[in-house]
Design a protein around this motif. Sequence first.
Motif, PDB file in Angstrom:
ATOM      1  N   SER A   4      -7.137   6.093   2.311  1.00  0.00           N
ATOM      2  CA  SER A   4      -7.137   5.312   3.548  1.00  0.00           C
ATOM      3  C   SER A   4      -5.779   5.358   4.235  1.00  0.00           C
ATOM      4  O   SER A   4      -5.697   5.386   5.465  1.00  0.00           O
TER       5      SER A   4
ATOM      6  N   ASP B 101       3.801   6.778  -2.957  1.00  0.00           N
ATOM      7  CA  ASP B 101       3.189   5.665  -3.675  1.00  0.00           C
ATOM      8  C   ASP B 101       4.100   5.304  -4.844  1.00  0.00           C
ATOM      9  O   ASP B 101       5.227   5.793  -4.942  1.00  0.00           O
TER      10      ASP B 101
ATOM     11  N   ASP C  29       0.819  -1.201   0.000  1.00  0.00           N
ATOM     12  CA  ASP C  29       0.000   0.000   0.000  1.00  0.00           C
ATOM     13  C   ASP C  29       0.863   1.266   0.000  1.00  0.00           C
ATOM     14  O   ASP C  29       2.090   1.227   0.107  1.00  0.00           O
ATOM     15  N   THR C  30       0.181   2.394  -0.066  1.00  0.00           N
ATOM     16  CA  THR C  30       0.828   3.697  -0.018  1.00  0.00           C
ATOM     17  C   THR C  30       1.492   3.899   1.340  1.00  0.00           C
ATOM     18  O   THR C  30       0.931   3.568   2.386  1.00  0.00           O
TER      19      THR C  30
ATOM     20  N   ASP D 176      -6.890   3.625  -1.836  1.00  0.00           N
ATOM     21  CA  ASP D 176      -5.601   3.244  -1.244  1.00  0.00           C
ATOM     22  C   ASP D 176      -4.891   4.466  -0.692  1.00  0.00           C
ATOM     23  O   ASP D 176      -4.400   4.458   0.449  1.00  0.00           O
ATOM     24  N   TYR D 177      -4.831   5.532  -1.464  1.00  0.00           N
ATOM     25  CA  TYR D 177      -4.173   6.763  -1.016  1.00  0.00           C
ATOM     26  C   TYR D 177      -4.938   7.388   0.152  1.00  0.00           C
ATOM     27  O   TYR D 177      -4.351   7.759   1.173  1.00  0.00           O
TER      28      TYR D 177
ATOM     29  N   THR E 119      -7.841  -0.252   5.026  1.00  0.00           N
ATOM     30  CA  THR E 119      -7.961  -0.427   3.584  1.00  0.00           C
ATOM     31  C   THR E 119      -9.113  -1.354   3.258  1.00  0.00           C
ATOM     32  O   THR E 119      -9.196  -2.429   3.831  1.00  0.00           O
TER      33      THR E 119
ATOM     34  N   GLN F 254      -2.766   2.090  -9.269  1.00  0.00           N
ATOM     35  CA  GLN F 254      -2.835   2.650  -7.922  1.00  0.00           C
ATOM     36  C   GLN F 254      -3.379   4.080  -7.944  1.00  0.00           C
ATOM     37  O   GLN F 254      -4.123   4.486  -7.044  1.00  0.00           O
TER      38      GLN F 254
ATOM     39  N   ASP G  28      -7.112   3.942  -8.246  1.00  0.00           N
ATOM     40  CA  ASP G  28      -7.757   3.413  -7.045  1.00  0.00           C
ATOM     41  C   ASP G  28      -7.514   4.398  -5.907  1.00  0.00           C
ATOM     42  O   ASP G  28      -6.603   4.238  -5.111  1.00  0.00           O
TER      43      ASP G  28
END
Length: 533
Positions: free
Chosen positions: A526, A84, A58-59, A523-524, A533, A517, A520
């Motif tokens: 959260s 990211d 994840d980020t 992801d960033y 997530t 990414q 989506d």
Amino acid sequence: MTAAAFLIPMPVLIPMLGAAATLIAGRRPRLQRLITLVALSAVVVVSAALLYLADRGDTLVVQIGGWGQTTPGIGPLGISLVVDRLSALMLLVSSIVLVTVVLFAIGQGMRDGDDRQPVSIFAPTYLALAAGVCIAFLAGDLFNLFVGFEVLLAASFVLLTVGGNADRIRAGVVYVMVSMVSSMIFLTGVALIYAATGTVNLAELANRLDGISPGTRGALFAVLLVAFGIKAAVFPLYAWLPDSYPTAPAPVTAVFAGLLTKVGVYAIIRIHTLLFPDGGLDPVLLVAALATMLLGIFGAIAQNDIKRLLSFTLVSHIGYMIFGVALASQLAMAGAIYYAAHHIVVQTTLFLVVGLIERQGGSATMRRLGGLAAASPLLAALYLIPALNLGGIPPFSGFIGKVALLEAGAADGAVLAWALVGGGVVTSLLTLYVMGRVYAKVFWRPRAEAPEGQLAAAMPSALLADGGGDVDFNERADVGRMPAGMVAPTIALIGVGLSLTVLAGPIFGYSERAAAQLFDRHDYISAVMGEPT
């Protein structure tokens, strides 16, 4: 503290500490150089580690500022630094370019004579520039993105005017005025966004902007696009670039051409995918991308000075990246990310080669050059490889990135997308023509056939101090001598460019994961907001 939390601030902290150390060591040029090299090499290592960590999951986020922990659902009260896949790639490529260019600058300084070069100013300013680039790539809120741009502006003005002759001061004033206008527009946009949403944190904005009216959201996006469009040199906001970059020393021009416009492109990608993903202004971006491609390359055709020619090709190829952003598909975004990495390396390399041409031939003007292939076959090869890469000859990375963008345009199927496909093909062919024209005149043609072959535009330091002027080619004691300290970094950067071809599969695969990414957003959001997530 996790490894990621420790590493994320380092690309900013290390250059800043290095800049302070080089200021303290202002009377010891060798120590300054050592500190600069160590600091930038450390940034390369840290950036590589962050890229590895970002690609694993994840980020990555670290909150700094001392205001306590992030509260789920409310968001951070401090400063968010976010990594990211996109920002990690830009950090790594930029840091590699920064350390390579400073090696070239050291080689040039050692050749020209330390007593005639403001090394004590160059080193800390260059490190501050590196820190500004990293701030922009790591910023998790609009205000610190603005801070990163302002650090870039302050450092770049000093670097642009190093030497102090009239042309550089004039170009520096133009650059600063345009940059200040861009900064004022950006700051106005930040104020308007804060008034509309009550925050400048990107993750919070991604949630709150969805709740305001489409008209207001479109107006806010337009303000930011104008600000970032100036910095990225997108049509019609590019006219300042060809007049500003060519007057600077070769290392400064190289790092400006490679990095500064890409910071603007990065900002456009970030706000488009995270804050304004609805695509309301995509048709405008497509038109701007097409005009940027064509007008940039037409401007390049009309040039005789190689630096100005490359500055126009720089503008032209920004259009490819904006094309990918405006299509807003995963393939197009992956192509834009890959092409940005390619262009940073190749454009920087070409400007370093121009520095070698000035050293070997005494000029950067095609009217005064010729016969360099016979005089230096090595220099001819150093120019030819990145020139073919920029022109998009297969199997180089320029070809791979363009094919991805053209395929995405064809898959989109809209009239504007097909117009961009045609414009991209024409621009690529004209780029190849322009680069071939430089090779024919500078390397193949005998110097005696050049209209001004007896003159050299590159001037000795004594004349530079007096404001400059043309000198006889034979008066240059250093003409025809390319120091190894300048050649070796150029060869190394060509190797980096070739690695984008040799490792095109893994690198483009990474670009595709980065694009996925970006689209989506959860992801960033959260990761920054502290939500699961």
